[in-house]
Design an enzyme around this catalytic site. Structure first.
Site, PDB file in Angstrom:
ATOM      1  N   ASN A  41       0.847  -1.213   0.000  1.00  0.00           N
ATOM      2  CA  ASN A  41       0.000   0.000   0.000  1.00  0.00           C
ATOM      3  C   ASN A  41       0.875   1.253   0.000  1.00  0.00           C
ATOM      4  O   ASN A  41       0.591   2.215  -0.703  1.00  0.00           O
ATOM      5  CB  ASN A  41      -0.919   0.125   1.224  1.00  0.00           C
ATOM      6  CG  ASN A  41      -1.204  -1.149   1.943  1.00  0.00           C
ATOM      7  OD1 ASN A  41      -0.293  -1.942   2.154  1.00  0.00           O
ATOM      8  ND2 ASN A  41      -2.439  -1.338   2.319  1.00  0.00           N
ATOM      9  N   CYS A  42       1.927   1.200   0.835  1.00  0.00           N
ATOM     10  CA  CYS A  42       2.744   2.400   1.031  1.00  0.00           C
ATOM     11  C   CYS A  42       3.481   2.800  -0.246  1.00  0.00           C
ATOM     12  O   CYS A  42       3.924   3.943  -0.377  1.00  0.00           O
ATOM     13  CB  CYS A  42       3.741   2.187   2.167  1.00  0.00           C
ATOM     14  SG  CYS A  42       2.955   1.562   3.650  1.00  0.00           S
ATOM     15  N   ILE A 274     -12.730 -14.230  18.722  1.00  0.00           N
ATOM     16  CA  ILE A 274     -12.571 -13.300  17.591  1.00  0.00           C
ATOM     17  C   ILE A 274     -11.584 -12.203  18.008  1.00  0.00           C
ATOM     18  O   ILE A 274     -11.790 -11.511  19.011  1.00  0.00           O
ATOM     19  CB  ILE A 274     -13.907 -12.660  17.156  1.00  0.00           C
ATOM     20  CG1 ILE A 274     -14.933 -13.748  16.833  1.00  0.00           C
ATOM     21  CG2 ILE A 274     -13.686 -11.748  15.956  1.00  0.00           C
ATOM     22  CD1 ILE A 274     -16.279 -13.220  16.357  1.00  0.00           C
ATOM     23  N   ALA A 276      -8.882  -8.918  16.654  1.00  0.00           N
ATOM     24  CA  ALA A 276      -8.783  -7.907  15.590  1.00  0.00           C
ATOM     25  C   ALA A 276      -7.499  -7.108  15.749  1.00  0.00           C
ATOM     26  O   ALA A 276      -7.015  -6.888  16.873  1.00  0.00           O
ATOM     27  CB  ALA A 276      -9.994  -6.970  15.615  1.00  0.00           C
ATOM     28  N   GLY A 278      -4.750  -4.015  13.467  1.00  0.00           N
ATOM     29  CA  GLY A 278      -4.546  -3.107  12.333  1.00  0.00           C
ATOM     30  C   GLY A 278      -5.346  -1.814  12.401  1.00  0.00           C
ATOM     31  O   GLY A 278      -5.802  -1.382  13.462  1.00  0.00           O
ATOM     32  N   ASP A 279      -5.536  -1.218  11.244  1.00  0.00           N
ATOM     33  CA  ASP A 279      -6.189   0.093  11.143  1.00  0.00           C
ATOM     34  C   ASP A 279      -7.609   0.086  11.694  1.00  0.00           C
ATOM     35  O   ASP A 279      -8.152   1.153  12.009  1.00  0.00           O
ATOM     36  CB  ASP A 279      -6.279   0.521   9.665  1.00  0.00           C
ATOM     37  CG  ASP A 279      -4.952   0.990   9.110  1.00  0.00           C
ATOM     38  OD1 ASP A 279      -3.946   0.938   9.850  1.00  0.00           O
ATOM     39  OD2 ASP A 279      -4.918   1.394   7.934  1.00  0.00           O
TER      40      ASP A 279
HETATM   41  P1  FAD Z   1      -4.957  -3.306   5.088  1.00  0.00           P
HETATM   42  O1  FAD Z   1      -3.506  -3.477   4.860  1.00  0.00           O
HETATM   43  O2  FAD Z   1      -5.663  -2.198   4.414  1.00  0.00           O
HETATM   44  O3  FAD Z   1      -5.659  -4.675   4.714  1.00  0.00           O
HETATM   45  C1  FAD Z   1      -7.027  -4.867   4.894  1.00  0.00           C
HETATM   46  C2  FAD Z   1      -7.533  -5.800   3.814  1.00  0.00           C
HETATM   47  O4  FAD Z   1      -8.752  -6.389   4.266  1.00  0.00           O
HETATM   48  C3  FAD Z   1      -7.869  -5.079   2.518  1.00  0.00           C
HETATM   49  O5  FAD Z   1      -7.108  -5.581   1.444  1.00  0.00           O
HETATM   50  C4  FAD Z   1      -9.376  -5.343   2.324  1.00  0.00           C
HETATM   51  O6  FAD Z   1      -9.721  -5.572   0.970  1.00  0.00           O
HETATM   52  C5  FAD Z   1      -9.588  -6.597   3.154  1.00  0.00           C
HETATM   53  N1  FAD Z   1     -10.951  -6.755   3.629  1.00  0.00           N
HETATM   54  C6  FAD Z   1     -11.712  -5.835   4.285  1.00  0.00           C
HETATM   55  N2  FAD Z   1     -12.918  -6.360   4.586  1.00  0.00           N
HETATM   56  C7  FAD Z   1     -12.913  -7.631   4.135  1.00  0.00           C
HETATM   57  C8  FAD Z   1     -13.882  -8.674   4.147  1.00  0.00           C
HETATM   58  N3  FAD Z   1     -15.079  -8.510   4.705  1.00  0.00           N
HETATM   59  N4  FAD Z   1     -13.560  -9.863   3.580  1.00  0.00           N
HETATM   60  C9  FAD Z   1     -12.348 -10.049   3.007  1.00  0.00           C
HETATM   61  N5  FAD Z   1     -11.398  -9.089   2.963  1.00  0.00           N
HETATM   62  C10 FAD Z   1     -11.672  -7.896   3.529  1.00  0.00           C
HETATM   63  N6  FAD Z   1       1.500   3.366   6.412  1.00  0.00           N
HETATM   64  C11 FAD Z   1       2.752   3.626   6.818  1.00  0.00           C
HETATM   65  O7  FAD Z   1       3.097   3.290   7.953  1.00  0.00           O
HETATM   66  N7  FAD Z   1       3.643   4.250   5.983  1.00  0.00           N
HETATM   67  C12 FAD Z   1       3.311   4.630   4.717  1.00  0.00           C
HETATM   68  O8  FAD Z   1       4.133   5.179   3.987  1.00  0.00           O
HETATM   69  C13 FAD Z   1       1.989   4.377   4.269  1.00  0.00           C
HETATM   70  N8  FAD Z   1       1.606   4.736   3.026  1.00  0.00           N
HETATM   71  C14 FAD Z   1       0.342   4.435   2.614  1.00  0.00           C
HETATM   72  C15 FAD Z   1      -0.033   4.793   1.326  1.00  0.00           C
HETATM   73  C16 FAD Z   1      -1.300   4.500   0.865  1.00  0.00           C
HETATM   74  C17 FAD Z   1      -1.700   4.905  -0.515  1.00  0.00           C
HETATM   75  C18 FAD Z   1      -2.216   3.807   1.717  1.00  0.00           C
HETATM   76  C19 FAD Z   1      -3.602   3.464   1.231  1.00  0.00           C
HETATM   77  C20 FAD Z   1      -1.853   3.449   2.998  1.00  0.00           C
HETATM   78  C21 FAD Z   1      -0.571   3.762   3.466  1.00  0.00           C
HETATM   79  N9  FAD Z   1      -0.174   3.429   4.761  1.00  0.00           N
HETATM   80  C22 FAD Z   1       1.099   3.717   5.170  1.00  0.00           C
HETATM   81  C23 FAD Z   1      -1.104   2.804   5.720  1.00  0.00           C
HETATM   82  C24 FAD Z   1      -0.939   1.299   5.768  1.00  0.00           C
HETATM   83  O9  FAD Z   1      -1.050   0.784   4.468  1.00  0.00           O
HETATM   84  C25 FAD Z   1      -2.006   0.700   6.684  1.00  0.00           C
HETATM   85  O10 FAD Z   1      -1.847   1.264   7.972  1.00  0.00           O
HETATM   86  C26 FAD Z   1      -1.919  -0.802   6.797  1.00  0.00           C
HETATM   87  O11 FAD Z   1      -1.981  -1.413   5.535  1.00  0.00           O
HETATM   88  C27 FAD Z   1      -3.048  -1.332   7.681  1.00  0.00           C
HETATM   89  O12 FAD Z   1      -3.025  -2.711   7.714  1.00  0.00           O
HETATM   90  P2  FAD Z   1      -4.385  -3.531   7.915  1.00  0.00           P
HETATM   91  O13 FAD Z   1      -4.027  -4.965   7.861  1.00  0.00           O
HETATM   92  O14 FAD Z   1      -5.105  -3.007   9.087  1.00  0.00           O
HETATM   93  O15 FAD Z   1      -5.287  -3.151   6.647  1.00  0.00           O
END
Ligand code: FAD
Length: 417
Positions: A41-42, A274, A276, A278-279
């Site tokens: 993503n980053c 359950i 949880a 991440g974000d």
């Molecule tokens: P994500 O990595 O977003 O993964 C969640 C996944 O869950 C998604 O792919 C989604 O499709 C899937 N999902 C959701 N609901 C369901 C469902 N019901 N069934 C199946 N799948 C599902 N952070 C930094 O620290 N440094 C950076 O430079 C940085 N740059 C970024 C640039 C961009 C453009 C973006 C969008 C984000 C950036 N971030 C950065 C933030 C970082 O990407 C997130 O903090 C991190 O990815 C969060 O991890 P996560 O696992 O919580 O969610």
């Protein structure tokens, strides 16, 4: 043990690979609703300018590589649409079909989605994009094929600044519109001023203390609060993110601050078995102990590994986050950790602020560049509240050290050592 993970990117995939290292015999299934797992993503904004030239380098792992190396059952295009906590079952939609699968432990890492404010004319706008994943990037790249000239970035946080830089490098004329009085709101004004100067020096127009209140002419015109009209061929909306909480909410999981999923220090939600990460979760801002949403990759990855430890029976607690972050804008790097002066004032905490300007390495040696650091601390106890740094080189090192000092409970009296 049957473990299901929802979301196959930062937190979800970190949990999956760590679980495999700890539990060789577990059946680990990852459902991801999008086409890709474990993507960068980053890195997405850097593909816009071509700085990351190869789209495949954004796709860090594939289901096949994860199967081969970690024996994980990774299923893209599988959306979990329902959780039945009592029965320990999830319902999954794939290719128009629905099926159920049972779990012993379920980990949610659904992330956060771009916040879309209510702005008149937004629904009719044809040229407004958000960026969260590779399909979003593909849409953006397709639109850029039409050679837009004028780009507007609404929101000057980390992603907004990265998009502004990369669109400029692609040859567009970029205007940033930011509601706060300065760009990069996590930093304090006098530190963000360096970043603003760098943006201006690179031809980016910066409008602060203004938000977009209306889109006209299918998004070609953006009207600001003060009545000013800006023309745009291509607009990025980057005004923050909100927890992807629909699934958790429907399953009756307790939610907290701005809809984030509530978890305890073992990442357990209000429903048995359950978890949880991440974000999507509410964390503790470690310094104030207050609830916070911190949408950053490192905490998500770390939480993913920690929840795996917890499920595998290791003692591991989520102690909270201090929100260390870094961004580059053209030739300048800005980083921060802990609390800003603004948040200290808002929390009415007594503090002192110290600014230091110097070089990143000894001045007599060629190539030294300027750096400004800001330290915030409690004048009575010396507790370090936060730090910010701006410069061309070496900012990451200083902020990393200060972040470690905060985590290790060092005080300002320890720093001279
Ligand atoms: P994500 O990595 O977003 O993964 C969640 C996944 O869950 C998604 O792919 C989604 O499709 C899937 N999902 C959701 N609901 C369901 C469902 N019901 N069934 C199946 N799948 C599902 N952070 C930094 O620290 N440094 C950076 O430079 C940085 N740059 C970024 C640039 C961009 C453009 C973006 C969008 C984000 C950036 N971030 C950065 C933030 C970082 O990407 C997130 O903090 C991190 O990815 C969060 O991890 P996560 O696992 O919580 O969610």
């Amino acid at each position: 043990m049957k473990i299901i993970i929802v979301g196959g990117v930062a937190g979800g995939m970190s949990a999956a690979t760590r679980l495999r290292r700890l539990m060789e015999d577990a059946e680990i299934t990852i459902f991801e609703k999008g086409p890709f797992v474990s993507f960068a993503n980053c890195g997405l904004p850097y593909y816009v300018s071509g700085e990351i030239a190869n789209r495949d380098s954004l796709l860090v792992q594939t289901p096949e590589s994860l199967k081969a190396r970690f024996n994980l059952d990774v299923r893209p295009f599988h959306e979990v649409i329902q959780i039945s906590p009592e029965e320990h079952i999830v319902t999954v939609r794939h290719d128009g079909q629905e099926f159920t699968k049972s779990y012993d432990k379920l980990i949610l890492s659904p992330g956060a989605k771009p916040f879309i404010p209510t702005i008149e004319g937004l629904a009719e706008a044809k040229n407004v994009f958000t960026i969260r994943n590779v399909p979003d990037l593909d849409n953006i790249m397709a639109s850029l094929e039409d050679n837009p000239q004028e780009a507007v970035v609404i929101g000057a946080g980390f992603i907004g600044l990265e998009m502004a830089e990369n669109l400029t490098k692609r040859g567009l004329h970029v205007t940033i519109v930011e509601k706060a009085p300065h760009v990069l709101p996590p930093l304090d004004q006098e530190m963000a001023a360096f970043v603003q100067a760098e943006l201006l020096a690179n031809g980016v127009r910066v409008i602060t203390s203004q938000s977009a209140i209306r889109f006209e002419n299918q998004g070609k015109v953006i009207v600001l609060e003060n009545g000013q009209k800006i023309s745009s061929d291509f607009t990025i909306l980057s005004v923050g993110v909100q927890p992807e909480n629909g699934l958790a909410q429907a399953a009756g999981l307790e939610l907290g601050l701005r809809g984030g999923i509530l978890v305890n220090e073992n990442y357990e939600t209000s429903q048995k078995d359950i978890f949880a990460v991440g974000d999507a979760i509410v964390v503790k801002q470690e310094i104030t102990g207050q609830d916070a949403l911190i949408s950053l990759a490192s905490p998500a990855n770390r939480q993913g590994r920690q929840v795996a430890d917890v499920i595998a029976g290791m003692k591991r607690k989520n102690k909270g986050s201090i929100g260390t972050a870094i961004v580059r804008a053209f030739d300048i790097t800005a980083a921060s950790t802990g609390l800003s002066e603004r948040s200290l004032s808002m929390n009415q905490l007594p503090y002192k602020a110290l600014h230091v300007s110097g070089k990143d390495h000894a001045g007599y040696y060629p190539g030294a560049t300027d750096m400004t650091l800001k330290l915030l601390f409690d004048p009575n106890t010396g507790k370090i509240y936060g730090a910010q740094g701006v410069g061309k080189k070496g900012v990451d090192k200083r902020i990393d050290i200060l972040a470690t000092a905060i985590k290790g409970n060092l005080t300002v009296f320890d720093l001279p050592e």
